[in-house]
Every structure is written in structure tokens, then in C-alpha cells.
Design a protein around this motif. Structure first.
Motif, PDB file in Angstrom:
ATOM      1  N   SER A   2      92.716 -22.656  28.922  1.00 47.42           N
ATOM      2  CA  SER A   2      92.732 -23.891  29.708  1.00 47.42           C
ATOM      3  C   SER A   2      94.100 -24.543  29.599  1.00 47.42           C
ATOM      4  O   SER A   2      95.016 -24.013  28.962  1.00 47.42           O
ATOM      5  CB  SER A   2      91.635 -24.844  29.227  1.00 47.42           C
ATOM      6  OG  SER A   2      91.846 -25.177  27.858  1.00 47.42           O
ATOM      7  N   TYR A   3      94.189 -25.688  30.279  1.00 44.50           N
ATOM      8  CA  TYR A   3      95.466 -26.386  30.351  1.00 44.50           C
ATOM      9  C   TYR A   3      95.289 -27.841  29.926  1.00 44.50           C
ATOM     10  O   TYR A   3      95.287 -28.756  30.757  1.00 44.50           O
ATOM     11  CB  TYR A   3      96.049 -26.302  31.762  1.00 44.50           C
ATOM     12  CG  TYR A   3      96.061 -24.902  32.308  1.00 44.50           C
ATOM     13  CD1 TYR A   3      97.032 -24.001  31.890  1.00 44.50           C
ATOM     14  CD2 TYR A   3      95.087 -24.484  33.197  1.00 44.50           C
ATOM     15  CE1 TYR A   3      97.039 -22.704  32.366  1.00 44.50           C
ATOM     16  CE2 TYR A   3      95.077 -23.191  33.678  1.00 44.50           C
ATOM     17  CZ  TYR A   3      96.054 -22.289  33.255  1.00 44.50           C
ATOM     18  OH  TYR A   3      96.045 -21.011  33.723  1.00 44.50           O
ATOM     19  N   PRO A   4      95.089 -28.109  28.608  1.00 40.78           N
ATOM     20  CA  PRO A   4      94.935 -29.505  28.150  1.00 40.78           C
ATOM     21  C   PRO A   4      96.204 -30.309  28.440  1.00 40.78           C
ATOM     22  O   PRO A   4      97.313 -29.874  28.102  1.00 40.78           O
ATOM     23  CB  PRO A   4      94.694 -29.362  26.645  1.00 40.78           C
ATOM     24  CG  PRO A   4      94.281 -27.932  26.447  1.00 40.78           C
ATOM     25  CD  PRO A   4      94.978 -27.143  27.501  1.00 40.78           C
ATOM     26  N   VAL A   5      96.032 -31.453  29.078  1.00 46.32           N
ATOM     27  CA  VAL A   5      97.172 -32.268  29.483  1.00 46.32           C
ATOM     28  C   VAL A   5      97.591 -33.169  28.331  1.00 46.32           C
ATOM     29  O   VAL A   5      96.769 -33.890  27.753  1.00 46.32           O
ATOM     30  CB  VAL A   5      96.822 -33.110  30.728  1.00 46.32           C
ATOM     31  CG1 VAL A   5      98.011 -33.981  31.130  1.00 46.32           C
ATOM     32  CG2 VAL A   5      96.416 -32.198  31.876  1.00 46.32           C
ATOM     33  N   VAL A   6      98.866 -33.141  28.026  1.00 48.73           N
ATOM     34  CA  VAL A   6      99.446 -34.021  27.007  1.00 48.73           C
ATOM     35  C   VAL A   6     100.033 -35.268  27.665  1.00 48.73           C
ATOM     36  O   VAL A   6      99.887 -36.379  27.152  1.00 48.73           O
ATOM     37  CB  VAL A   6     100.517 -33.268  26.189  1.00 48.73           C
ATOM     38  CG1 VAL A   6     101.231 -34.213  25.234  1.00 48.73           C
ATOM     39  CG2 VAL A   6      99.893 -32.108  25.449  1.00 48.73           C
ATOM     40  N   ASN A  54      98.473 -38.751  36.973  1.00 47.35           N
ATOM     41  CA  ASN A  54      97.037 -38.699  36.708  1.00 47.35           C
ATOM     42  C   ASN A  54      96.786 -38.926  35.219  1.00 47.35           C
ATOM     43  O   ASN A  54      96.449 -37.984  34.488  1.00 47.35           O
ATOM     44  CB  ASN A  54      96.477 -37.345  37.161  1.00 47.35           C
ATOM     45  CG  ASN A  54      94.960 -37.326  37.123  1.00 47.35           C
ATOM     46  OD1 ASN A  54      94.305 -38.379  37.009  1.00 47.35           O
ATOM     47  ND2 ASN A  54      94.394 -36.128  37.204  1.00 47.35           N
ATOM     48  N   PRO A  55      96.963 -40.160  34.729  1.00 51.40           N
ATOM     49  CA  PRO A  55      96.823 -40.417  33.294  1.00 51.40           C
ATOM     50  C   PRO A  55      95.417 -40.182  32.777  1.00 51.40           C
ATOM     51  O   PRO A  55      95.236 -39.911  31.591  1.00 51.40           O
ATOM     52  CB  PRO A  55      97.233 -41.881  33.157  1.00 51.40           C
ATOM     53  CG  PRO A  55      97.052 -42.470  34.518  1.00 51.40           C
ATOM     54  CD  PRO A  55      97.327 -41.365  35.493  1.00 51.40           C
ATOM     55  N   ASP A  56      94.410 -40.256  33.647  1.00 49.34           N
ATOM     56  CA  ASP A  56      93.046 -40.023  33.178  1.00 49.34           C
ATOM     57  C   ASP A  56      92.824 -38.566  32.782  1.00 49.34           C
ATOM     58  O   ASP A  56      91.849 -38.250  32.085  1.00 49.34           O
ATOM     59  CB  ASP A  56      92.037 -40.419  34.258  1.00 49.34           C
ATOM     60  CG  ASP A  56      92.018 -41.924  34.496  1.00 49.34           C
ATOM     61  OD1 ASP A  56      92.435 -42.658  33.567  1.00 49.34           O
ATOM     62  OD2 ASP A  56      91.611 -42.366  35.590  1.00 49.34           O
ATOM     63  N   ALA A  57      93.688 -37.681  33.266  1.00 52.42           N
ATOM     64  CA  ALA A  57      93.542 -36.269  32.921  1.00 52.42           C
ATOM     65  C   ALA A  57      94.083 -35.948  31.533  1.00 52.42           C
ATOM     66  O   ALA A  57      93.881 -34.842  31.028  1.00 52.42           O
ATOM     67  CB  ALA A  57      94.255 -35.402  33.971  1.00 52.42           C
ATOM     68  N   VAL A  58      94.781 -36.924  30.921  1.00 49.86           N
ATOM     69  CA  VAL A  58      95.363 -36.688  29.593  1.00 49.86           C
ATOM     70  C   VAL A  58      94.248 -36.563  28.569  1.00 49.86           C
ATOM     71  O   VAL A  58      93.281 -37.336  28.567  1.00 49.86           O
ATOM     72  CB  VAL A  58      96.329 -37.830  29.222  1.00 49.86           C
ATOM     73  CG1 VAL A  58      96.870 -37.624  27.808  1.00 49.86           C
ATOM     74  CG2 VAL A  58      97.466 -37.902  30.221  1.00 49.86           C
ATOM     75  N   LYS A  59      94.392 -35.606  27.696  1.00 51.97           N
ATOM     76  CA  LYS A  59      93.415 -35.369  26.641  1.00 51.97           C
ATOM     77  C   LYS A  59      93.312 -36.594  25.736  1.00 51.97           C
ATOM     78  O   LYS A  59      94.302 -37.280  25.473  1.00 51.97           O
ATOM     79  CB  LYS A  59      93.840 -34.131  25.838  1.00 51.97           C
ATOM     80  CG  LYS A  59      92.814 -33.646  24.840  1.00 51.97           C
ATOM     81  CD  LYS A  59      93.333 -32.388  24.134  1.00 51.97           C
ATOM     82  CE  LYS A  59      92.330 -31.902  23.084  1.00 51.97           C
ATOM     83  NZ  LYS A  59      92.811 -30.703  22.372  1.00 51.97           N
ATOM     84  N   ASP A  60      92.097 -36.885  25.257  1.00 51.09           N
ATOM     85  CA  ASP A  60      91.870 -38.081  24.435  1.00 51.09           C
ATOM     86  C   ASP A  60      92.793 -38.129  23.232  1.00 51.09           C
ATOM     87  O   ASP A  60      93.204 -39.212  22.793  1.00 51.09           O
ATOM     88  CB  ASP A  60      90.411 -38.109  23.978  1.00 51.09           C
ATOM     89  CG  ASP A  60      89.460 -38.392  25.135  1.00 51.09           C
ATOM     90  OD1 ASP A  60      89.940 -38.879  26.174  1.00 51.09           O
ATOM     91  OD2 ASP A  60      88.252 -38.115  24.977  1.00 51.09           O
TER      92      ASP A  60
END
Length: 486
Positions: free
Chosen positions: A89-93, A98-104
Motif C-alpha cells: 500500500s501507499y501510506p501517506v505521510v 488531501n490532508p485527510d488522507a494522511v496516516k494518523d
């Protein structure tokens, strides 16, 4: 045979031939997504080729609690997205659009503050945590109308925890300025952690100066403390701490060694009293650093002063007499200090003092007997050899240090004989007190000498009256009004 294969929602592929081991694809572009394109081995993609390159390190060290700056440089672009490396997968840093796509794990902690027009794609991660250790990240450039394989250029972040390092100069001298350093390694050049000092309250006129320098890809932030050292700081402890956002780390504790001259010099006798003509051992205790290397012993006896130099802090004195005083001067490499005079308590038999005597005024006799002794003496007086005084005599005794006084008063005759005796456990002393007579009226010779003076004063008064007052006063002016004419 032709076969149409759907590679992604934006790319269509048509199989042209499979007669050879290599499969040939014709690729038609619509919009290329920012996600990296995985090309199966043995497939050749026909693309519009544009040369892109990035410059990132392979590893970078981050300090827990600090931020970490992942340097990145490429050609001018519109924006970038950072990903955590993952095989499936491609976890977003970081994703600006699209800031909501950033991993917690990274949400609210990442930013790309550089200028995209200058090709700056640097990533900043704030509040580095322990679970960020061995994190692998890579960048994706937008717009991505070129062949990109930046996921092959990952940056591994190694998280370390650092505590401050405290140091002081080798030699600190009382009443001189000294400096101490507190240094902390951090990975955030623009936000070093605040440093807090734990120091002695006896430090005077302290001030701080801060500076930082880059060391092996990280930043060494240092605060230098200047202050005036005092001897009260000797053996006190000092430490400092670094206050990161999420944790606090402390330096090792160091114990200060202050060089100072003897500030407290005290003489301690081995016993409280000493017999006259006896001996005594005296110890000179000193508060200093380093310890004294020379002691000067002073002896004051019968108004005579003598001095003995020694390397020993204990000294033996013999042939002690009354009124003997001792003192000590201690010397070390910094300076010297002197003790107060120690007046020895020398025990001796009583001695009746010379001021002991009697006075006869008319028929009233007053006698005082004083005796010096250690321990204090007992005094008794006798009149004409009688141990018991007449009932009409008043008796008063007073005690002072080593001096006792006895005083009697009553009716007596000139021929009276008064004897004073003083004694203690070491001996006694007896003395017959002399008697002097005092008259309550003026002596005849003094009256005779005063007569010419009285006559002279009378003559002066008459002269002044006749010269100055006769014309102004009709009647004879009494002498008690003579002051009106002056």
C-alpha cells in the motif's frame, strides 16, 4: 490475437504481439495518478520521457522529542506528496491537497515548508516519537507526467534519544568568574529545546549565552552560564535538563569543587581547663579547599608574643601560665585565614588583688576584698581576729569570671584590723587590708587658703558698685542687686 489489459483507471494497454518472450504494450495516457506505477518484470512501458531526479539522503538521524528535517531537492514543480514505504500500500505521510488522507501517525506533524518553484521538496516531521524509528519515506513529484521511480530512493529515519551533557571548567576559584556548558543534540535547527539549570543558590551574578552548530548532520545547541563562584558552592551539585515537547531528558549530575582560602579557622583544646605550669594539646580546624599546608601558631603570654610555624594542625603547648592566649593562622595555595584568640582557662590558687582595701569615713568603715582564682575562690573577712562579723555589719559578695569580691560596711574604730582570706581547691591567700580615713568637713588648711580669695571678691564688688551704680541708684544698692549695674 489482440488482448486489451486495464492497468489502471487512467491507462489502457493493447497487446500487439506475444510471439516473442517480450510482451509489447502500447500505453495511452489520460491522467496519471500520484501513486507510483508498479511495472511487472518483463514489461516495457512506452512513455513520454522527461528527465527527473531528486537528491535525498539514504538515512537521517532524528532526536526523539525534536523535529527532523529530511532534505530533498529536485527540479521546479507544483507540489509533492510523501509516502511511507510499504510493499502493498501507499501510506501517506504528507499530502497538501488531501490532508485527510494522511496516516494518523503523521497527521498534524508533517509539513513541506520549502519553495516548490526552487525545487525544494524537504519534509519536516515534528515531535519525533519512538515509534518513528526505522521509518522509510519517499517523495512523489507533481505533476507526475514522467517516469518516476522515487520509491526506490527511500530515506530511513533512525530515532535516537539524547540527554544534555554538562561540563564546567577544570579550576573554579572563590570570588572569580567561571563558566559551565549545557549542550544537547537535536535534529531541529530552528526550534532547539529549552534548557533548564539546577544550580547552587550561592552562585552570584549569573548570565546565559546560547549558540548552536551543525555536527554530523545534526545540531548541537549549547547554553553557556557565566557566574561568580563562592566558597559556599563547594561540594554542591549542578545539572541541566532539556525540555522537549513530549519528554524531558536530564544530564548527569556533577559535584563542584571550589578552591578557596581558609574562611573559618577555629581552635579546639583537648580539655577545657589546664593547670598553671601544665601543658595542653590544641587542634586548629580549618574550612578551606585545598587543605592548609602551613600553620602559624601564635602564643600570647604575659604581654609577650611568640610564633611557631608547622605543617601540623595539632600543636602541644607546655608551661602554661595564667592569661595565656593562643591563635592559629592557616595557609593554603589560595590565601590564609586567622582564628580568634583562644583564652585558656588556666586553674590556679587564689591571689588577693592590690585594690583590696578599707576606708573609714567618720565612724563608718567600708572594706572591699577582691581575689582572682580558677576555679572561683571563697572569701571571708575577719575584724580584729573574729571569724564572725558583728551583726550591725552589712556583707555583700559578687562573682565574676575568675574574680570574686567581698564588701562589708559598719561602725568601727580607726584601730580596727580587717583581714581577708581567699581559698579554693588549689590553695589560699590572706591579706590584712589597709585602712584610710576620710573627713566629712573641709581641712583647716584649705579654709585658710580660701580667705584671701573671698576678700578679693568682696573688694571687686564694692569697686564695681561705686564706679558704675552710684549715679543711677539713689539709695545704697544691696549687693544682691549689684547685677543690675553690670
Amino acid at each position: 490475437m489482440s488482448l486489451s489489459i486495464r492497468v489502471s483507471s487512467s491507462v489502457s494497454c493493447i497487446l500487439l504481439s506475444h510471439s516473442s518472450p517480450k510482451i509489447t504494450l502500447v500505453v495511452f495516457y489520460n491522467t496519471f495518478y500520484p501513486s507510483p506505477l508498479l511495472t511487472p518484470q518483463g514489461i516495457t512501458a512506452l512513455q513520454h520521457v522527461k528527465s527527473w531526479s531528486i537528491n535525498v539522503p539514504t538515512t537521517i538521524h532524528a532526536v526523539e522529542g525534536s523535529c527532523v528535517v529530511v532534505p530533498c531537492q529536485t527540479q521546479p514543480h507544483s507540489w509533492v506528496t510523501w509516502y511511507q514505504y510499504h510493499t502493498l500500500s501507499y501510506p501517506v505521510v504528507y499530502d497538501k491537497l488531501n490532508p485527510d488522507a494522511v496516516k494518523d501517525q503523521f497527521r498534524g506533524r508533517t509539513s513541506v515548508p520549502g519553495n516548490a518553484a526552487e525545487g525544494n521538496c524537504t519534509l519536516v516531521i515534528n515531535n519525533v516519537r519512538g515509534d518513528d524509528n526505522n521509518l522509510r519515506v519517499y517523495v512523489w513529484i507533481h505533476p507526475d507526467l514522467t517516469k518516476q521511480k522515487f520509491y526506490d530512493q527511500t530515506v530511513t529515519i533512525i530515532v535516537e534519544r539524547h540527554a544534555p551533557i554538562i561540563s564546567v571548567q577544570k579550576q573554579i576559584v572563590d570570588e572569580e568568574f567561571f563558566h559551565a556548558n549545557c549542550s544537547i543534540i537535536c535534529s531541529c535547527p530552528f526550534s532547539p529545546p529549552p534548557l533548564h539549570w539546577s544550580i547552587s543558590s550561592f552562585l552570584k551574578n549569573s548570565s546565559l549565552m546560547a549558540f548552536s552548530q551543525k555536527v554530523q548532520g545534526q545540531w548541537l545547541y549549547t547554553e553557556m552560564m557565566h557566574g561568580l563562584a563562592t566558597y559556599e558552592m563547594h561540594k554542591s551539585t549542578m545539572r541541566c535538563s532539556a525540555q522537549f515537547t513530549t519528554l524531558t531528558t536530564e544530564s548527569q549530575q556533577i559535584t563542584l569543587s571550589i578552591l578557596y582560602k581558609p574562611v573559618t579557622v577555629t581552635l579546639i583544646p583537648e580539655k577545657e581547663t589546664v593547670m598553671e605550669h601544665g601543658s595542653i594539646m590544641i587542634e586548629c580546624t580549618v574550612n578551606s579547599n585545598p587543605r592548609p599546608h602551613v600553620y602559624s601558631w601564635l602564643r600570647r603570654q604575659m604581654d609577650q608574643l611568640s610564633e611557631i610555624n608547622s605543617t601540623q594542625r595539632r600543636m602541644f603547648f607546655s608551661n602554661i601560665t595564667r592569661d595565656t592566649s593562643l591563635s592559629c593562622i592557616a595557609h593554603n595555595e589560595v590565601g590564609l585565614g586567622k582564628s580568634n584568640w583562644l583564652h585558656l582557662n588556666v586553674q590556679h590558687a587564689p591571689v588577693i588583688l592590690p585594690e583590696s582595701s578599707c576606708h573609714l569615713t567618720g565612724e563608718v568603715l567600708q572594706c572591699v576584698c577582691q581575689a582572682r582564682a580558677s576555679p572561683n575562690a571563697f572569701i571571708y573577712l575577719t575584724i580584729d581576729g573574729n571569724n564572725s562579723l558583728p551583726s550591725f555589719f552589712n556583707v555583700v559578695f559578687t562573682n565574676k569570671t575568675n574574680v570574686v569580691s567581698g564588701e562589708i560596711s559598719g561602725l568601727a574604730e580607726v584601730q580596727t584590723i580587717v583581714t581577708c582570706t581567699a581559698w579554693n581547691s588549689l590553695g589560699n591567700d590572706t591579706k590584712q587590708l589597709s585602712i584610710s580615713s576620710l573627713s566629712s568637713s573641709l581641712p583647716v588648711w584649705l579654709s585658710i587658703l580660701m580667705l584671701p580669695g573671698v576678700a578679693w571678691l568682696f573688694g571687686c564688688a564694692v569697686f564695681i558698685y561705686r564706679k558704675h551704680c552710684r549715679n543711677r541708684l539713689v539709695d545704697f544698692a544691696p549687693f544682691h542687686r549689684l547685677w543690675l549695674c553690670l
